[in-house]
Design an enzyme around this catalytic site. Structure first.
Site: not given
Length: 238
Positions: A117, A119
């Protein structure tokens, strides 16, 4: 069935939590007997589907059985319980909760994402980050080939100076892998140098259920026992 050591207490009797866990697998419709075709193509007289643990009470009990087995094999001197995505995620959460309840020890849970991921909560890990000096136990439902450990091991090692104490699965099928005459757990232990254990083995299951009623039925009668013996004659670990 090929003879394998059964995990017993000092008095030679199978621990009560192991017997309870076997019946719990049956009650939860996780462990079944009959004729099943496995992903490997093998025709097996038994089948385990850990995906059938779906309720809150089932996950609570499952975490407690895992916690007892982990405590028996690895004690409580470790920091992180790592559950590989995806099935290892609820296992790691349930078991850290059970560890706190049963032993008063706060173990952190950690899992990986299949895709990193970029963000918010960034990175490849869920839950606690793994830090230098952490001692880690890996938790999985069942290991048949060791493929997931091959993916998990470098992720954990990349986090720093980390010690992996071992792996805990729910059931040791006690059969040879597709590429060797050793079991997946034996292969993992030899390749990576850490312990690989299960809450129960299929030897435990047969010992406890053979010609004994469970939920009002005999699940392993002479016919099923003969099928299991024949299966292990062909695929059992020598």
């Amino acid at each position: 069935m090929t003879e394998q050591p059964i995990n017993k207490g000092e008095n030679g009797i199978m621990e009560s939590y192991k017997k309870e866990f076997i019946e719990f697998m049956v009650d939860s419709d996780v462990l079944k007997f009959g004729e099943f075709t496995l992903k490997s193509g093998r025709k097996s007289p038994f089948f385990m589907n850990a995906g059938a643990y779906v309720t809150g009470s089932q996950l609570t009990k499952l975490g407690e059985y895992y916690a007892k087995a982990i405590h028996e094999h690895y004690g409580d001197d470790f920091d992180v319980l790592f559950g590989p995505a995806y099935k290892g995620i609820p296992l790691s959460v349930a078991t850290t909760m059970a560890f706190s309840k049963l032993y008063g020890k706060e173990i952190r849970y950690c899992s990986n994402r299949k895709e990193e991921k970029d963000h918010g909560d960034t990175g490849i890990l869920l839950g606690s980050k793994i830090q230098d000096g952490d001692r880690v136990v890996i938790i999985e439902d069942v290991t048949t080939s060791g493929k997931s450990i091959a993916e998990t091991f470098p992720i954990i090692q990349a986090q720093g100076n980390v010690e992996i104490l071992g792996l805990m699965v729910s059931l040791n099928r006690m059969e040879k892998g597709l590429e060797s005459n050793r079991s997946a757990l034996d292969e993992i232990q030899e390749k990576y140098g850490f312990g690989a254990n299960a809450i129960v083995t299929m030897e435990d299951v047969v010992e406890h259920l053979y010609n004994r009623e469970c939920n009002g039925k005999i699940l392993i009668d002479d016919t099923i026992k003969a099928a299991i013996d024949a299966y292990y004659e062909q695929y059992g670990v020598k």
